[in-house]
Design an enzyme around this catalytic site. Structure first.
Site, PDB file in Angstrom:
ATOM      1  N   HIS A  39       3.019  67.495 -32.537  1.00  0.00           N
ATOM      2  CA  HIS A  39       4.044  68.196 -33.304  1.00  0.00           C
ATOM      3  C   HIS A  39       5.431  67.770 -32.813  1.00  0.00           C
ATOM      4  O   HIS A  39       5.985  68.390 -31.900  1.00  0.00           O
ATOM      5  CB  HIS A  39       3.872  69.706 -33.155  1.00  0.00           C
ATOM      6  CG  HIS A  39       2.541  70.219 -33.607  1.00  0.00           C
ATOM      7  ND1 HIS A  39       1.396  70.080 -32.844  1.00  0.00           N
ATOM      8  CD2 HIS A  39       2.165  70.855 -34.747  1.00  0.00           C
ATOM      9  CE1 HIS A  39       0.378  70.612 -33.498  1.00  0.00           C
ATOM     10  NE2 HIS A  39       0.811  71.080 -34.648  1.00  0.00           N
ATOM     11  N   HIS A 270       6.642  68.590 -39.060  1.00  0.00           N
ATOM     12  CA  HIS A 270       6.044  69.599 -38.179  1.00  0.00           C
ATOM     13  C   HIS A 270       4.889  69.071 -37.341  1.00  0.00           C
ATOM     14  O   HIS A 270       4.956  69.085 -36.116  1.00  0.00           O
ATOM     15  CB  HIS A 270       5.557  70.794 -39.003  1.00  0.00           C
ATOM     16  CG  HIS A 270       4.763  71.787 -38.202  1.00  0.00           C
ATOM     17  ND1 HIS A 270       5.361  72.690 -37.347  1.00  0.00           N
ATOM     18  CD2 HIS A 270       3.425  71.997 -38.108  1.00  0.00           C
ATOM     19  CE1 HIS A 270       4.422  73.420 -36.773  1.00  0.00           C
ATOM     20  NE2 HIS A 270       3.242  73.016 -37.220  1.00  0.00           N
ATOM     21  N   GLU A 419      -2.361  98.090 -28.880  1.00  0.00           N
ATOM     22  CA  GLU A 419      -3.428  97.517 -28.049  1.00  0.00           C
ATOM     23  C   GLU A 419      -3.221  96.032 -27.779  1.00  0.00           C
ATOM     24  O   GLU A 419      -3.434  95.556 -26.657  1.00  0.00           O
ATOM     25  CB  GLU A 419      -4.800  97.721 -28.710  1.00  0.00           C
ATOM     26  CG  GLU A 419      -5.257  99.166 -28.806  1.00  0.00           C
ATOM     27  CD  GLU A 419      -4.794  99.840 -30.081  1.00  0.00           C
ATOM     28  OE1 GLU A 419      -5.181 100.992 -30.325  1.00  0.00           O
ATOM     29  OE2 GLU A 419      -4.019  99.199 -30.845  1.00  0.00           O
ATOM     30  N   HIS A 481     -15.475 104.335 -35.081  1.00  0.00           N
ATOM     31  CA  HIS A 481     -15.122 104.363 -33.666  1.00  0.00           C
ATOM     32  C   HIS A 481     -16.312 104.026 -32.758  1.00  0.00           C
ATOM     33  O   HIS A 481     -16.138 103.954 -31.535  1.00  0.00           O
ATOM     34  CB  HIS A 481     -14.566 105.739 -33.282  1.00  0.00           C
ATOM     35  CG  HIS A 481     -13.159 105.960 -33.741  1.00  0.00           C
ATOM     36  ND1 HIS A 481     -12.771 105.810 -35.057  1.00  0.00           N
ATOM     37  CD2 HIS A 481     -12.036 106.309 -33.062  1.00  0.00           C
ATOM     38  CE1 HIS A 481     -11.476 106.069 -35.168  1.00  0.00           C
ATOM     39  NE2 HIS A 481     -11.004 106.371 -33.969  1.00  0.00           N
TER      40      HIS A 481
END
Length: 680
Positions: A39, A270, A419, A481
């Site tokens: 790149h 890129h 999280e 859960h």
């Protein structure tokens, strides 16, 4: 406007800025071209920003890449790795030679496709998955403030700089990270945003119309936008950011592939080599008439002077730490030392003796809290936290104090419902040094944290994830859960230690293993429901450290082996009793709290634990790689789908994970074995 660097890092300016930046550009161009992959666009676009940062501000010393008070530089846009490798080579990192640049992306080189921590000196963290770098840097900046609050400016006084791209800021993780950093007012964190408005698909306007400055401002950051090719504007912005009272975003408007006449400003710059013709035109456009990988001596010498500049600052820091009174110096070096102090071992031994004596029938999350309470004072560098589940995960010791924006003297972090940012920030804290981070959430939310957990395993760093509510045993909250596939998914990550302890003693031993694993992250999978104690004595050996061990061995030999983890060990023990009482079948019971550690044991040890008889596995989760341990004819009792909403005891019954069902499976397995022996 001439911005003067602090005197401690001042340097002569003998070479034009453009020549210094072009050295970076063409090393990147040439390395990508030789590798035929890579790149080049980002290094070409951000070379001006990187030149100003390294030449005027960054505090570092290539002679000691691990110097504790160095500034941290994180290339969050890791695909532009040649920007970093060029800088490391030019400033004098011995491991990054010209030959290594020529071996970019090749087997055995120090210059892999994306920066890898522990592989290349000077690389602070592994980056590539976008967003991970900026979130990890938040942890580094946080660790700096925490250590500074403990030991003062004389020994802890540095910045964390990040180069991030549009992709980093599009990733959802970045929002979690910048929100946390803004809340904590991490003023030593500076993000240099490569605002080139180009992504792989084309212009960023195809997919994103965010006002990034407004977004960061809303999270409490200082922001500004500059011309990323104007060295004085870059320097002025960094100087302002260094004196800010909050984290800073500097949006650097750049041109991707700067200097390439037919590629610059386009996605074509890129992720592919420019090609010989375009490289020749770029050399002409930027007045760089040198051969591939050739850096003129006057430019190379200036870069070497920049690299050598940090030696004086490092020596001054060493002298200041030596002048410290031993009462202050020893705790500082202890904090940076990866080894656990003797006081920790004494505290853990006392707790294990207590658990073995009292045999508490409690949830393993409760046992974990008792462990944290017992060791927190003996481990002053233990840094806890939770993603807004402190009272469910039970992760805060009685002696721990919260970290707040106005007070970094605390040792417990309220990460909020973030999280992923928690996991990435813990990586940064561990990489920075000075703390052993742990953080809590529910096991089912490991999916939110997984990319950062994977990087921790790839880097080999000590980070501890406390994940509670580990099975259908959590009950009425239901299948959203109740983790069923998560154990298998986590165990699939190489180098990650996944523990599922079955009682209080095993929980303490699992914590001990995680704390002693200096080159492995760990996940402690803990129950919500109470579990019976089965370990009668702690003993001198940590049984969990073997990964699996025999809990019950029949005196006259075994007919079948029952292998279980966590809450299902109690079911296996009850099944063994039923088999002996009803059928006179002798069942050995094996607890397997950590398959990865068991895999590391000798062949003879594993064979002795598993036995040469039929085997039954018991775990309230999907099968995963259980077949490896059960052999031909083995049977695993677990989950084949998602759970349901009901009390835990009802769920175990309805899903058939009971002692009676396990005993019946053992009988079937013995019958099949006998039939096969008869046929033979």
């Amino acid at each position: 406007m001439n911005i003067q660097a602090p005197s401690s890092i001042a340097t002569r300016v003998d070479v034009a800025h453009a020549d210094m930046a072009n050295a970076i550009r063409f090393l990147a161009i040439d390395a990508v071209e030789k590798a035929r992959s890579g790149h080049p666009g980002m290094p070409m676009g951000m070379a001006d920003v990187a030149t100003v940062l390294f030449s005027r501000f960054l505090k570092f010393d290539p002679a000691d890449p691990a110097w504790p008070d160095r500034d941290r530089f994180v290339l969050s846009a890791g695909h532009g790795s040649m920007l970093l490798y060029a800088l490391l080579h030019l400033t004098g990192y011995e491991a990054v030679t010209s030959d290594q640049l020529k071996a970019f992306r090749q087997w055995g080189s120090n210059t892999p496709g994306h920066p890898e921590y522990g592989h290349t000196p000077g690389v602070e963290t592994t980056t590539g998955p976008l967003g991970q770098g900026i979130a990890t840097a938040v942890g580094m900046a946080l660790a700096e403030r925490l250590l500074n609050a403990r030991f003062g400016d004389d020994v802890v006084d540095h910045h964390t700089y990040v180069i991030a791209g549009d992709g980093c800021l599009m990733e959802g993780l970045s929002q979690e990270a910048i929100s946390l950093a803004g809340h904590l007012r991490l003023k030593r964190l500076v993000v240099l945003f490569d605002d080139n408005r180009i992504s792989i698909d084309g212009a960023t306007s195809l997919s994103c119309s965010d006002d990034q400055l407004a977004r960061f401002q809303a999270s409490g950051w200082s922001t500004c936008r500059i011309d990323g090719h104007d060295p004085e504007a870059i320097a002025a912005a960094i100087e302002r950011a260094r004196s800010n009272d909050r984290p800073s975003l500097i949006a650097c408007r750049t041109v991707i592939g700067f200097g390439a006449p037919n590629r610059q400003g386009s996605e074509k710059a890129h992720g592919a080599p420019l090609g010989a013709d375009e490289i020749a035109k770029t050399r002409a456009a930027l007045n760089w008439p040198y051969q591939p990988f050739e850096i003129p001596e006057h430019i190379a010498a200036q870069w070497r002077r920049i690299g050598a500049r940090g030696q004086a600052a490092r020596r001054s820091w060493i002298e200041r730490t030596r002048r410290q009174h031993s009462d202050a110096r020893s705790p500082f070096h202890d904090a940076l030392n990866r080894k656990l102090p003797r006081h920790y071992g004494d505290a853990m031994d006392r707790l294990l003796e207590r658990f073995a004596r009292e045999r508490p029938g409690i949830a393993t999350r409760q046992a974990s809290q008792l462990v944290i309470d017992a060791i927190a004072e003996a481990l002053p560098n233990l840094l806890g936290g939770s993603a807004d589940l402190t009272h469910s995960n039970l992760t805060c010791a009685k002696t721990q104090r919260p970290v707040r924006p106005e007070s970094f003297a605390g040792d417990y972090l309220h990460y909020g419902v973030r999280e992923h940012a928690m996991a990435a920030a813990m990586n940064g804290i561990a990489l920075h040094g000075g703390f052993i981070p742990y953080g809590g959430t529910f096991l089912t939310f490991a999916d939110y944290s997984r990319p950062a957990i994977r990087l921790a395993a790839l880097m080999g760093i000590r980070v501890i994830h406390v994940m509670t509510h580990d099975s259908i045993g959590l009950g009425e909250d239901g299948p959203t859960h109740q983790p069923v596939e998560h154990l298998a998914a986590l165990r699939a990550i190489p180098g990650l230690l996944v523990f599922r302890p079955a009682d209080a003693v095993e929980t303490a031993e699992a914590w001990d293993c995680a704390l002693r694993a200096e080159t492995n992250p760990s996940v402690l999978c803990l129950s919500r429901q109470a579990l019976p104690a089965f370990r009668h004595a702690a003993g001198n050996a940590n049984q969990v450290a073997y990964g699996a061990y025999v809990v019950v061995e029949p005196m006259d030999g075994r007919d079948v082996t029952l292998i279980a983890t966590g809450s299902e060990v109690a079911i296996a023990l009850k099944a063994a009793e039923l088999l002996l009482e009803q059928d006179k079948v002798r069942a050995a019971v094996v607890s397997a709290p950590c398959f990865d550690l068991f895999r590391r044991q000798s062949h003879d040890y594993r064979a002795a634990v598993l036995g040469r008889v039929p085997r039954i596995g018991v775990e309230a989760a999907v099968e995963g790689d259980w077949a490896r341990w059960l052999g031909d004819g083995g049977e695993v009792f677990g989950m084949t789908g998602f759970g349901a909403s009901a009390p835990a005891e009802v769920l175990y019954r309805e899903f058939g994970i009971t002692a009676g069902a396990v005993a019946a499976a053992a009988r079937r397995s013995l019958a099949r074995s006998a039939m096969a022996a008869g046929d033979a």
